[in-house]
Design an enzyme around this catalytic site. Structure first.
Site, PDB file in Angstrom:
ATOM      1  N   LYS A 119      15.140  53.189  19.167  1.00  0.00           N
ATOM      2  CA  LYS A 119      15.867  53.901  18.113  1.00  0.00           C
ATOM      3  C   LYS A 119      16.804  54.876  18.788  1.00  0.00           C
ATOM      4  CE  LYS A 119      15.798  53.774  13.573  1.00  0.00           C
ATOM      5  NZ  LYS A 119      15.412  52.614  12.747  1.00  0.00           N
TER       6      LYS A 119
HETATM    7  P1  NAD Z   1      21.552  55.605   4.168  1.00  0.00           P
HETATM    8  O1  NAD Z   1      22.049  56.763   4.913  1.00  0.00           O
HETATM    9  O2  NAD Z   1      22.462  54.481   3.846  1.00  0.00           O
HETATM   10  O3  NAD Z   1      20.862  56.063   2.803  1.00  0.00           O
HETATM   11  C1  NAD Z   1      19.914  57.081   2.720  1.00  0.00           C
HETATM   12  C2  NAD Z   1      19.903  57.540   1.275  1.00  0.00           C
HETATM   13  O4  NAD Z   1      18.836  58.465   1.071  1.00  0.00           O
HETATM   14  C3  NAD Z   1      21.183  58.259   0.857  1.00  0.00           C
HETATM   15  O5  NAD Z   1      21.574  57.773  -0.417  1.00  0.00           O
HETATM   16  C4  NAD Z   1      20.752  59.712   0.753  1.00  0.00           C
HETATM   17  O6  NAD Z   1      21.542  60.436  -0.160  1.00  0.00           O
HETATM   18  C5  NAD Z   1      19.338  59.541   0.289  1.00  0.00           C
HETATM   19  N1  NAD Z   1      18.470  60.707   0.449  1.00  0.00           N
HETATM   20  C6  NAD Z   1      18.316  61.515   1.523  1.00  0.00           C
HETATM   21  N2  NAD Z   1      17.428  62.478   1.264  1.00  0.00           N
HETATM   22  C7  NAD Z   1      16.999  62.275  -0.008  1.00  0.00           C
HETATM   23  C8  NAD Z   1      16.082  62.937  -0.863  1.00  0.00           C
HETATM   24  N3  NAD Z   1      15.386  64.008  -0.470  1.00  0.00           N
HETATM   25  N4  NAD Z   1      15.875  62.438  -2.112  1.00  0.00           N
HETATM   26  C9  NAD Z   1      16.543  61.350  -2.533  1.00  0.00           C
HETATM   27  N5  NAD Z   1      17.431  60.692  -1.769  1.00  0.00           N
HETATM   28  C10 NAD Z   1      17.657  61.153  -0.521  1.00  0.00           C
HETATM   29  O7  NAD Z   1      20.294  55.057   5.010  1.00  0.00           O
HETATM   30  P2  NAD Z   1      19.602  53.629   4.932  1.00  0.00           P
HETATM   31  O8  NAD Z   1      20.156  52.785   6.026  1.00  0.00           O
HETATM   32  O9  NAD Z   1      19.610  53.132   3.517  1.00  0.00           O
HETATM   33  O10 NAD Z   1      18.124  54.004   5.375  1.00  0.00           O
HETATM   34  C11 NAD Z   1      17.164  54.506   4.452  1.00  0.00           C
HETATM   35  C12 NAD Z   1      15.767  54.314   5.038  1.00  0.00           C
HETATM   36  O11 NAD Z   1      15.548  52.930   5.310  1.00  0.00           O
HETATM   37  C13 NAD Z   1      15.531  55.027   6.384  1.00  0.00           C
HETATM   38  O12 NAD Z   1      14.167  55.414   6.453  1.00  0.00           O
HETATM   39  C14 NAD Z   1      15.801  53.949   7.402  1.00  0.00           C
HETATM   40  O13 NAD Z   1      15.178  54.187   8.650  1.00  0.00           O
HETATM   41  C15 NAD Z   1      15.185  52.757   6.679  1.00  0.00           C
HETATM   42  N6  NAD Z   1      15.646  51.446   7.141  1.00  0.00           N
HETATM   43  C16 NAD Z   1      16.973  51.132   7.140  1.00  0.00           C
HETATM   44  C17 NAD Z   1      17.375  49.870   7.548  1.00  0.00           C
HETATM   45  C18 NAD Z   1      18.817  49.437   7.493  1.00  0.00           C
HETATM   46  O14 NAD Z   1      19.069  48.239   7.712  1.00  0.00           O
HETATM   47  N7  NAD Z   1      19.757  50.294   7.192  1.00  0.00           N
HETATM   48  C19 NAD Z   1      16.417  48.947   7.991  1.00  0.00           C
HETATM   49  C20 NAD Z   1      15.073  49.297   7.981  1.00  0.00           C
HETATM   50  C21 NAD Z   1      14.697  50.553   7.537  1.00  0.00           C
END
Ligand code: NAD
Length: 426
Positions: A119
């Protein structure tokens, strides 16, 4: 031999990053005990192979120079090259990145793809930078971690606060340094640069597949709340609505919205594209951010950040099924409370594995200089997700453990087996 163990400091007085690392170490310790791992192997798996901390200077538009901290952690590279996203978030620190890298190791082993876990992160709020500042920051960060990454060594992907544009800049920076185009150095790229069809929605598609497998029935009449309407959450909400579920609430940093009749997810996505957040969407009522987690729904999908379901709110969570789109949203204390209450949790390393599965498919296509149709990618994604879900479910039933414990027994067990077969050099 000393094994890295969770800290003994009470949860409220440690950083969110240390909390995430404590959760990951706790889950590993449970698996190590269940697998009967010796202390030396447990210690190997509890510590990252390589951790790099870098200072990233960034020239601001007004001429000032800011310096931010960046990280890249390779937790394990025994089963193949390191793989894992890059996060741009002000709260990111080395502990958080280490925890996320560890979860990547188990995830890749669980779904049977030949990667270790990694990561990366930069402690910055991308929303506070202009596009040009963000590009300079990204390129400089990549330069600092250049010795670690490469298509045979360590392959980044998007995570919180980064996207396919970030991956394009990383691919370009790496390629300029190499002197030729190296599409396989990152996944989650734009398709024009060798990105895979289906990658953008892959994590969310995996969340949908995992949810439907856990429900084991059609989506009709099933109510869903999604925390985090970002890359993962917005499309997870869309795909669950497409599967017939009623998505009644979603949230992001701007606020939470609720409609008992069900949200028109496509319309909410259009609103977010126009205004930057779910707040103010007219066809729904406003809701408190924390209230969303405690709504009376069938399925809760946390898809934002770590540590949102804790001992404090777990007793009030009413959803019977939690599908972890985010990494590490549930603390071990909340896990125990929810398990006692009979709540089923599809754990992060299974539920959100769709992203790394299609990242792997993208990398395979890049290495072959060949591309597959969206249909071919989707069939492979579904096969790997459903296969892993079936294995986890049957081990959980055999051993009388939670899906999280079973997923860790499989993931950690495969990495431990790989270590034993390779032996220790020298
Ligand atoms: P992103 O930045 O696209 O989205 C994150 C979202 O969470 C945003 O809409 C943000 O406003 C919201 N957020 C943050 N704090 C918040 C709160 N307290 N309450 C409500 N909403 C809140 O990120 P992402 O890529 O969608 O990743 C989200 C999660 O999924 C992370 O834990 C990441 O590690 C995990 N993840 C992502 C991927 C990927 O392919 N992008 C793959 C596996 C896991």
């Amino acid at each position: 031999m000393t094994v890295m163990v969770p800290s003994r400091t009470p949860a409220h007085s440690i950083t969110p990053g240390r909390q995430a690392l404590d959760s990951a170490l706790h889950q590993l310790a449970q698996a190590a005990e269940g697998l009967g791992l010796d202390e030396g192997l447990h210690a190997m798996l509890a510590t990252p192979r390589r951790s790099l901390t870098v200072s990233v200077p960034v020239r601001r538009e007004d001429g000032r120079m800011d310096v931010v901290q960046g990280y890249r952690v390779q937790h394990n590279i025994t089963r193949g090259p390191a793989k894992g996203g890059i996060r741009f978030h002000p709260g990111t620190d080395l502990d958080e990145v280490t925890a996320l890298a560890m979860w990547m190791t188990w995830k890749c082993a669980l779904v049977g793809i030949p990667y270790g876990g990694a990561k990366g992160g930069v402690a910055v709020d991308p929303g506070s930078l202009t596009t040009r500042e963000l590009e300079r920051l990204t390129r400089r960060y990549v330069n600092e971690i250049l010795p670690l990454i490469g298509p045979e060594k360590d392959i980044p992907a998007p995570d919180v606060g980064t996207d396919e544009q970030t991956m394009a800049w990383i691919m370009d920076t790496y390629s300029v340094n190499a002197g030729y185009s190296v599409p396989g150095v990152v996944t989650g790229k734009p398709t024009t640069l060798g990105g895979s069809l289906g990658r953008a929605g892959a994590t969310s598609r995996g969340v949908q597949i995992a949810t439907m497998a856990a429900l084991d029935r059609s989506g009709d009449g099933i109510t869903v709340a999604v925390q985090g309407f970002g890359k993962v959450g917005a499309l997870a909400a869309q795909y669950l609505a497409d599967a017939g579920c009623r998505v009644v609430a979603v949230s992001d940093v701007t606020g939470a919205i609720h409609s008992a009749a069900g949200l028109d997810v496509a319309a909410v996505r259009a609103w977010v594209a126009e205004t930057g957040g779910v707040r103010g969407y007219r066809e729904a009522d406003a809701l408190g951010l924390d209230e969303l987690l405690e709504l009376d729904v069938d399925v809760l999908v946390p898809a934002a950040l770590e540590g949102v379901l804790t001992a404090a709110n777990a007793p009030r969570v009413k959803a019977r099924l939690i599908v972890e789109g985010a990494n590490g949203p549930t603390t071990p204390e909340a896990d125990a409370i929810l398990a006692d209450a009979g709540t089923v949790i599809v754990p992060d390393i299974l539920a959100n594995a769709g992203g790394v599965i299609v990242s792997y498919l993208e990398w395979v296509q890049n290495m072959q200089a060949y591309s597959w149709s969206a249909g071919e990618v989707d069939v492979r994604l579904r096969d790997l997700m459903e296969g892993a879900f079936g294995e986890v479910k049957s081990l959980a039933a055999d051993r009388g453990v939670t899906l999280r414990d079973a997923a860790h027994l499989i993931g950690v067990g495969r990495v431990a087996d790989a270590h034993r077969m390779r032996g220790l050099y020298p």
